[in-house]
Scaffold this motif. Sequence first.
Motif, PDB file in Angstrom:
ATOM      1  N   ARG A 544       0.856  -1.183   0.000  1.00 35.75           N
ATOM      2  CA  ARG A 544       0.000   0.000   0.000  1.00 35.75           C
ATOM      3  C   ARG A 544       0.894   1.236   0.000  1.00 35.75           C
ATOM      4  O   ARG A 544       1.639   1.487   0.944  1.00 35.75           O
ATOM      5  CB  ARG A 544      -0.931   0.027   1.211  1.00 35.75           C
ATOM      6  CG  ARG A 544      -1.882   1.223   1.154  1.00 35.75           C
ATOM      7  CD  ARG A 544      -3.007   1.139   2.156  1.00 35.75           C
ATOM      8  NE  ARG A 544      -2.550   1.318   3.528  1.00 35.75           N
ATOM      9  CZ  ARG A 544      -3.342   1.711   4.535  1.00 35.75           C
ATOM     10  NH1 ARG A 544      -4.632   1.949   4.299  1.00 35.75           N
ATOM     11  NH2 ARG A 544      -2.870   1.827   5.744  1.00 35.75           N
ATOM     12  N   ALA A 545       0.782   2.014  -1.060  1.00 31.70           N
ATOM     13  CA  ALA A 545       1.639   3.188  -1.202  1.00 31.70           C
ATOM     14  C   ALA A 545       0.897   4.478  -0.895  1.00 31.70           C
ATOM     15  O   ALA A 545       1.490   5.441  -0.403  1.00 31.70           O
ATOM     16  CB  ALA A 545       2.211   3.256  -2.615  1.00 31.70           C
ATOM     17  N   LEU A 546      -0.417   4.500  -1.202  1.00 28.02           N
ATOM     18  CA  LEU A 546      -1.156   5.757  -1.082  1.00 28.02           C
ATOM     19  C   LEU A 546      -2.641   5.436  -0.954  1.00 28.02           C
ATOM     20  O   LEU A 546      -3.144   4.471  -1.545  1.00 28.02           O
ATOM     21  CB  LEU A 546      -0.907   6.640  -2.312  1.00 28.02           C
ATOM     22  CG  LEU A 546      -1.606   7.993  -2.369  1.00 28.02           C
ATOM     23  CD1 LEU A 546      -1.060   8.930  -1.292  1.00 28.02           C
ATOM     24  CD2 LEU A 546      -1.430   8.630  -3.750  1.00 28.02           C
ATOM     25  N   ALA A 547      -3.366   6.228  -0.181  1.00 28.45           N
ATOM     26  CA  ALA A 547      -4.827   6.140  -0.087  1.00 28.45           C
ATOM     27  C   ALA A 547      -5.370   7.544   0.074  1.00 28.45           C
ATOM     28  O   ALA A 547      -4.735   8.399   0.712  1.00 28.45           O
ATOM     29  CB  ALA A 547      -5.258   5.258   1.089  1.00 28.45           C
ATOM     30  N   PHE A 548      -6.524   7.782  -0.529  1.00 30.11           N
ATOM     31  CA  PHE A 548      -7.110   9.117  -0.427  1.00 30.11           C
ATOM     32  C   PHE A 548      -8.625   9.019  -0.507  1.00 30.11           C
ATOM     33  O   PHE A 548      -9.184   8.059  -1.038  1.00 30.11           O
ATOM     34  CB  PHE A 548      -6.566  10.047  -1.521  1.00 30.11           C
ATOM     35  CG  PHE A 548      -6.586   9.458  -2.891  1.00 30.11           C
ATOM     36  CD1 PHE A 548      -7.700   9.553  -3.696  1.00 30.11           C
ATOM     37  CD2 PHE A 548      -5.474   8.802  -3.378  1.00 30.11           C
ATOM     38  CE1 PHE A 548      -7.711   9.009  -4.960  1.00 30.11           C
ATOM     39  CE2 PHE A 548      -5.480   8.244  -4.643  1.00 30.11           C
ATOM     40  CZ  PHE A 548      -6.601   8.347  -5.433  1.00 30.11           C
ATOM     41  N   MET A 549      -9.283  10.004   0.059  1.00 27.27           N
ATOM     42  CA  MET A 549     -10.737  10.098   0.088  1.00 27.27           C
ATOM     43  C   MET A 549     -11.176  11.152  -0.909  1.00 27.27           C
ATOM     44  O   MET A 549     -10.473  12.143  -1.142  1.00 27.27           O
ATOM     45  CB  MET A 549     -11.214  10.480   1.493  1.00 27.27           C
ATOM     46  CG  MET A 549     -12.695  10.234   1.728  1.00 27.27           C
ATOM     47  SD  MET A 549     -13.028   8.547   2.253  1.00 27.27           S
ATOM     48  CE  MET A 549     -12.392   8.577   3.921  1.00 27.27           C
ATOM     49  N   THR A 581      -5.546   9.993   2.862  1.00 25.95           N
ATOM     50  CA  THR A 581      -5.816   9.323   4.137  1.00 25.95           C
ATOM     51  C   THR A 581      -4.667   8.411   4.537  1.00 25.95           C
ATOM     52  O   THR A 581      -4.608   7.967   5.675  1.00 25.95           O
ATOM     53  CB  THR A 581      -7.111   8.492   4.041  1.00 25.95           C
ATOM     54  OG1 THR A 581      -6.978   7.548   2.971  1.00 25.95           O
ATOM     55  CG2 THR A 581      -8.313   9.384   3.780  1.00 25.95           C
ATOM     56  N   TYR A 582      -3.765   8.142   3.599  1.00 27.26           N
ATOM     57  CA  TYR A 582      -2.560   7.354   3.901  1.00 27.26           C
ATOM     58  C   TYR A 582      -1.486   7.741   2.898  1.00 27.26           C
ATOM     59  O   TYR A 582      -1.685   7.664   1.690  1.00 27.26           O
ATOM     60  CB  TYR A 582      -2.849   5.856   3.801  1.00 27.26           C
ATOM     61  CG  TYR A 582      -1.619   4.991   4.024  1.00 27.26           C
ATOM     62  CD1 TYR A 582      -1.254   4.609   5.311  1.00 27.26           C
ATOM     63  CD2 TYR A 582      -0.825   4.574   2.950  1.00 27.26           C
ATOM     64  CE1 TYR A 582      -0.118   3.825   5.522  1.00 27.26           C
ATOM     65  CE2 TYR A 582       0.303   3.799   3.158  1.00 27.26           C
ATOM     66  CZ  TYR A 582       0.660   3.421   4.439  1.00 27.26           C
ATOM     67  OH  TYR A 582       1.773   2.663   4.652  1.00 27.26           O
ATOM     68  N   ASN A 583      -0.311   8.186   3.409  1.00 25.41           N
ATOM     69  CA  ASN A 583       0.800   8.553   2.528  1.00 25.41           C
ATOM     70  C   ASN A 583       2.101   8.530   3.331  1.00 25.41           C
ATOM     71  O   ASN A 583       2.821   9.521   3.414  1.00 25.41           O
ATOM     72  CB  ASN A 583       0.574   9.925   1.897  1.00 25.41           C
ATOM     73  CG  ASN A 583       1.580  10.236   0.797  1.00 25.41           C
ATOM     74  OD1 ASN A 583       2.299   9.342   0.327  1.00 25.41           O
ATOM     75  ND2 ASN A 583       1.648  11.493   0.389  1.00 25.41           N
ATOM     76  N   GLU A 584       2.373   7.394   3.956  1.00 25.21           N
ATOM     77  CA  GLU A 584       3.568   7.305   4.800  1.00 25.21           C
ATOM     78  C   GLU A 584       4.857   7.385   3.984  1.00 25.21           C
ATOM     79  O   GLU A 584       5.915   7.705   4.521  1.00 25.21           O
ATOM     80  CB  GLU A 584       3.531   6.013   5.615  1.00 25.21           C
ATOM     81  CG  GLU A 584       2.421   5.996   6.658  1.00 25.21           C
ATOM     82  CD  GLU A 584       2.492   4.776   7.546  1.00 25.21           C
ATOM     83  OE1 GLU A 584       3.432   3.964   7.367  1.00 25.21           O
ATOM     84  OE2 GLU A 584       1.611   4.620   8.419  1.00 25.21           O
ATOM     85  N   MET A 585       4.773   7.085   2.665  1.00 22.10           N
ATOM     86  CA  MET A 585       5.963   7.183   1.826  1.00 22.10           C
ATOM     87  C   MET A 585       6.162   8.588   1.273  1.00 22.10           C
ATOM     88  O   MET A 585       7.113   8.843   0.536  1.00 22.10           O
ATOM     89  CB  MET A 585       5.871   6.188   0.669  1.00 22.10           C
ATOM     90  CG  MET A 585       5.827   4.742   1.117  1.00 22.10           C
ATOM     91  SD  MET A 585       5.738   3.622  -0.294  1.00 22.10           S
ATOM     92  CE  MET A 585       5.637   2.047   0.549  1.00 22.10           C
TER      93      MET A 585
END
Length: 892
Positions: A544-549, A581-585
């Motif tokens: 999982r590299a990226l997630a967004f709403m 919503t997720y972008n730890e990289m």
Amino acid sequence: MRSCKLAAMRSPVTSILRLALCLPLACSQSGGGGCAGQSEYEYPRDDPTAALSRQTARVRLTQAGFDTIGKGVPGLLAATCAPGTTCESDGNAVKFVLSDPNDPITFNVLSEGEIRGGANMALSLDSMAGNVHMELLPVEDGPDGIQITLGCNADNFNDCFPTCACNDPATTLCDPSCACDPHCAFVEGSLDMDLYMEQSAIPWLRDDPPAGWFDSVCSIHDRAPPVAGLVIQSFRFTIFPRITLVNQRPYLLLENGDVKVDRVEIALDVGITEAAEDPVCVDPAPGIDHCNLCSKADWIVDHLLEPTLESNAVSKYLATLIARAIFGSIEDQPLDFEGEVSTQDLFAGVANRRANPAGFRIAVNTASPAVTGFEALGMNFDIDSGAVALSNACVPRVAEPSWTLPATPDPGTTVTAPDPATGQPVTENFDMAFLLSDVLIERGLYELFDGGSFCLSLNADTVADLSGGSFVPTVDTLGLMIAGLPDLAPGNAPVDLWLVPRLPAVVMFGSGQGEGDDRDSHIQMVWPSLNLEVYPLVDDTVTRALAFMFDLEVGLSVEATPTGNVSLDIDKLAVTNVAPTYNEMNLRFSAQDIEDLVGTFVPILLQETNLDVDLTTAMMGFPFVPKLRAAGAADSDGRYLSMYFRFCMPDDITNPNHALCYEEPQEDPGSSLSPVLGVERIAGPGGLLAKSQVQVRLFTDDIAPENLQISYSVDRLGPMFSFRGGVGDGSFVLEHPLLSVEGPHVIELIGRDRRRPDKWTRTASLEVVADHRPPALKALRTAGGVSIVATDRMTPAARIGIAVEMAGTVSAFVPRTFVPASPEQPVILRARDDVGNVSEPLVLAARNVVVVDESSVESPGGCAQATAGWAGVLAVVAMAWRRRRRFLSWAN
């Protein structure tokens, strides 16, 4: 698309009722395509959470619609004729059999005796045109009715006899001096009956009956044409259909008390002969001829047969037979439909395997049919609907909203629609209105959401298969939209996508006014809080590299095609409120790029549900076609969407002069008359335009550029984008998410005249190549100048243009591989591909440059010279950047 097709039906009313049940459905009763039929699934009727929402749709037939059906009865009934059925046809005349030879008519005539007969009675359809009248009758107490009149429809029967002065020997139904008047063409029938008479029924035999004369047998038949055996001059009856629940399922109820006979005017011209094949005649008693009584034909007709046929008992039986013929094919079938929807079948390989299927049920409301209206009457068939699914863990639990609705609006009886001949807006009667509520759609979407059906796994290989190779999600492809993705994996590494909704979608309806993104779309859906997760393959591991709403907004409008189809077109497809919503990289991306990404795969999913409904005889399987004339919100709150139809009957469909209904056999109607549409590409996809845009110029000899509107689709995925105008001189900027994907694409376009929305062009195709990356440029100084190597993913090297800047002069972009230049001249190079992508400037310094020359002697201080050369390059770069703004301004 799971089309609702009407197989060969026995009557026009059957056609309408089945159409009423078919239009709101997504699949046929046989199941398939993600829908389980009734034999495979039982809706939980005892579950309170599955209780039906009432009146979520309505089919309304107007008086004009019944008038149209009445005119088309002969052709509709003729179309149902098949060998072994209760009708006979020779291509010109059709006889509709009203009785069952295995169930003879039995009735009493006189208290002293009985006439018993097995009848084969039929109506000749060639004389019914214009003589079948249907009128809606609202009733205060009890079910509303349909009054049907065959033949004379005047209140005074004598008004049906005209005073014309002509003679048509082929017709003898009324006064020969006026037989050519259409009012004289009452309903002809044929009569073929074996009549058994008891002796006591014949008064002149009562006193002295000969020994053994107990039964007498006669065959009563119609005379040879043009004389008719049975003429229904006026036969009026009323049907009071009711829908009642049997085992919690709605059925049409039509009992004997639901058919009322108002009046009968019947004329007879029959022949009576001995039934020579009857056993009584073949083997008579000695000295007795049982068949001679038939010579009393006049007496039998005048005193027995005609009064019997006109008696209330027989006329009511005849009316019941006709009513059974109209409703009989659906009377024994429940008027509801239920099944399951599984997105695993609808979106093969994409849907969540653990999703719970959603059950649905659609049923005719027991208050139907009901006659309502203020200015004019219409008969309503209201539809209830329900949906149910078990909650799934892939989505949060969201409380079920209220499914209550305001009172169903009354659409009246007229609508404004383009005239099929002139294209000018006219007010016309419609035959049928279909009203669809937001609850029917939203409740289904909610249950699909709650059951996890919209948790979609967009595997890279599956998406590639769904799109026919048009969109392959790889690091290289998605790197155009997520800038940091190519830093994680090779360009050909696959990328999986996972879509998880957090809230259900909401729907409202609009007027359809406007154009493009500004259109008040007929169907407006907002889907808030959708979550998209991006999983590239990194070092053999899906990560999982990226997630967004984001929020998804879709505008769809109902268009009527020239051939009578219903097309659901895209007005708007927008992604808003993008937030990670997720972008730890810490990957680089922009909101606009994410909008392009989401918009790309939405049409791919839509292609699995073809949103065009072919309203033609081929689709219906029957020579009865409803044509869409207009659509729009039926109420100010946008809770109901109305679609208005006119009916095309068999005679209309085969009439070349009927602009709306005519269908040319086995050809596209009007294809030879449709204007030819020419198209050429001006710019894009790529270059100076946005990634998802292409500019084209369209032209046709039949439509002025300022009046031309176009509808288009890309790669045949999803529905067409709705009609919209150009920017002048026939130039249009087309925007489609798939154009943001590099590679070849096929755009299909249809044009129409804004002044005549029914005038459409033929389909035109344009092949384009989306190219969103500039060419790669390399150059090497030689003794005589600069050698150039330019490459591009889409444009052949021989067509890549090179612009050269030397001594303050900038050349045009032209293909070249070598530029003469002295070592003392700085050179700035740029490359441009077919769509206009321009590379970054490549700067070659003028001094302290290492010149490659194989004849020269290698210097021992090569490293130092190289270092000095790079210092010179940096100096020239600094000088070149001062000119960059001027060049880029010129390049743009």
